[in-house]
Write an enzyme that holds these catalytic residues in place. Structure first.
Site, PDB file in Angstrom:
ATOM      1  N   ASN A 103       6.782   3.655   3.056  1.00  0.00           N
ATOM      2  CA  ASN A 103       5.649   3.069   2.987  1.00  0.00           C
ATOM      3  C   ASN A 103       4.732   4.353   3.658  1.00  0.00           C
ATOM      4  OD1 ASN A 103       3.474   1.295   2.598  1.00  0.00           O
ATOM      5  ND2 ASN A 103       3.585   0.911   5.017  1.00  0.00           N
ATOM      6  N   HIS A 105       0.950   4.308   5.543  1.00  0.00           N
ATOM      7  CA  HIS A 105       0.082   3.467   6.078  1.00  0.00           C
ATOM      8  C   HIS A 105      -1.146   4.291   6.553  1.00  0.00           C
ATOM      9  CE1 HIS A 105      -1.344   0.093   8.258  1.00  0.00           C
ATOM     10  NE2 HIS A 105      -1.511   0.783   9.323  1.00  0.00           N
TER      11      HIS A 105
HETATM   12  C1  GAR Z   1      -4.082   3.654   1.213  1.00  0.00           C
HETATM   13  O1  GAR Z   1      -4.822   3.807   2.091  1.00  0.00           O
HETATM   14  C2  GAR Z   1      -2.792   3.261   1.789  1.00  0.00           C
HETATM   15  O2  GAR Z   1      -2.286   4.088   2.940  1.00  0.00           O
HETATM   16  C3  GAR Z   1      -2.948   1.661   2.265  1.00  0.00           C
HETATM   17  O3  GAR Z   1      -3.926   1.255   1.111  1.00  0.00           O
HETATM   18  C4  GAR Z   1      -4.446   2.293   0.460  1.00  0.00           C
HETATM   19  C5  GAR Z   1      -3.970   2.125  -0.915  1.00  0.00           C
HETATM   20  O4  GAR Z   1      -4.968   3.092  -1.698  1.00  0.00           O
HETATM   21  N1  GAR Z   1      -1.843   1.033   2.541  1.00  0.00           N
HETATM   22  C6  GAR Z   1      -1.911   0.298   3.664  1.00  0.00           C
HETATM   23  O5  GAR Z   1      -2.603  -0.086   4.302  1.00  0.00           O
HETATM   24  C7  GAR Z   1      -0.629  -0.501   3.734  1.00  0.00           C
HETATM   25  N2  GAR Z   1      -0.375  -1.331   4.798  1.00  0.00           N
HETATM   26  P1  GAR Z   1      -4.274   3.573  -3.058  1.00  0.00           P
HETATM   27  O6  GAR Z   1      -4.325   2.232  -3.879  1.00  0.00           O
HETATM   28  O7  GAR Z   1      -5.665   4.531  -3.605  1.00  0.00           O
HETATM   29  O8  GAR Z   1      -3.215   4.469  -2.758  1.00  0.00           O
END
Ligand code: GAR
Length: 212
Positions: A103, A105
């Site tokens: 994952n 984060h």
């Molecule tokens: C990203 O910032 C990722 O790190 C976060 O969601 C966003 C998705 O952006 N993930 C989390 O918060 C998981 N806990 P994206 O769809 O543009 O990749």
């Protein structure tokens, strides 16, 4: 060549970074829990198989995760990468993909698990923030850390400017982590530690605060 399934829920910028990174693995499919996820179009435009498992269609987490696992397993992936996948996964799902499930984060874990990481970092006034790629364990946003990138938090930052600085790093470190996995350069040990077989470790993801 190893194969990878990528799970998304939305925008898909990390997915895009993975697709552009020319990873030494086959991207078998992109699966979303929402038909509206923009990232699905990024995958389709590249001719990558996509699937949707709408979480709303399932009575509970167990049945959703079972349906998700069923589709994932049709691709027999070596790696399952969560790229902005915003569902909490059950312990049974996590155990099924132990050592394969990673994952990204948007915080320097173990600080700021969960949502609204940038707003919480700004509120606390921390001066260093960042992102983490980790193996997934049943503990939400915890798990053995593969790589982190730190960024400075500036006095005039807003949630948006800080998020953009962190996202830029996310797009660098996630492909790096997946590349290591594809090359068998890292693995999750029996006792839950990240073992690296990669002797050299570039230090450029670290920062030092500038001094006046
Ligand atoms: C990203 O910032 C990722 O790190 C976060 O969601 C966003 C998705 O952006 N993930 C989390 O918060 C998981 N806990 P994206 O769809 O543009 O990749």
């Amino acid at each position: 060549m190893k194969s990878i399934v990528i799970l998304i829920s939305g925008r898909g910028s990390n997915l895009q970074a993975l697709l552009e990174a020319q990873l030494p693995c086959q991207i078998a499919a992109v699966i979303s829990n929402s038909a509206d996820a923009e990232g699905l179009n990024i995958a389709k435009a590249r001719g990558i198989a996509t699937a949707v498992v709408e979480h709303r269609g399932y009575a509970d987490r167990d049945s959703f995760d079972a349906a998700l696992a069923k589709i994932i397993d049709t691709y027999h992936p070596d790696i399952v990468a969560l790229a902005g996948f915003m569902r909490i996964l059950t312990p049974a799902f996590v155990a099924r993909y132990r050592g394969k499930l990673v994952n990204i984060h948007p915080s320097l874990l173990p600080a700021y698990g969960g949502l609204n990481t940038h707003a919480r970092a700004l509120r606390d006034g921390v001066k260093i923030h960042g992102c983490t790629v980790h193996f997934v364990t049943p503990d939400l946003d915890h798990g053995p850390i593969i790589i982190q990138a730190a960024v400075p938090v500036l006095y005039h930052d807003t949630e948006q400017t800080l998020a953009a600085r962190v996202l830029h790093e996310e797009h660098r470190v996630y492909p790096q982590a997946i590349r290591w996995l594809c090359r068998d350069q890292i693995e999750l040990s029996e006792d839950g530690r990240v073992i690296s077989h990669n002797r050299k470790q570039a230090g450029f993801t670290l920062i030092s605060p500038g001094l006046e």
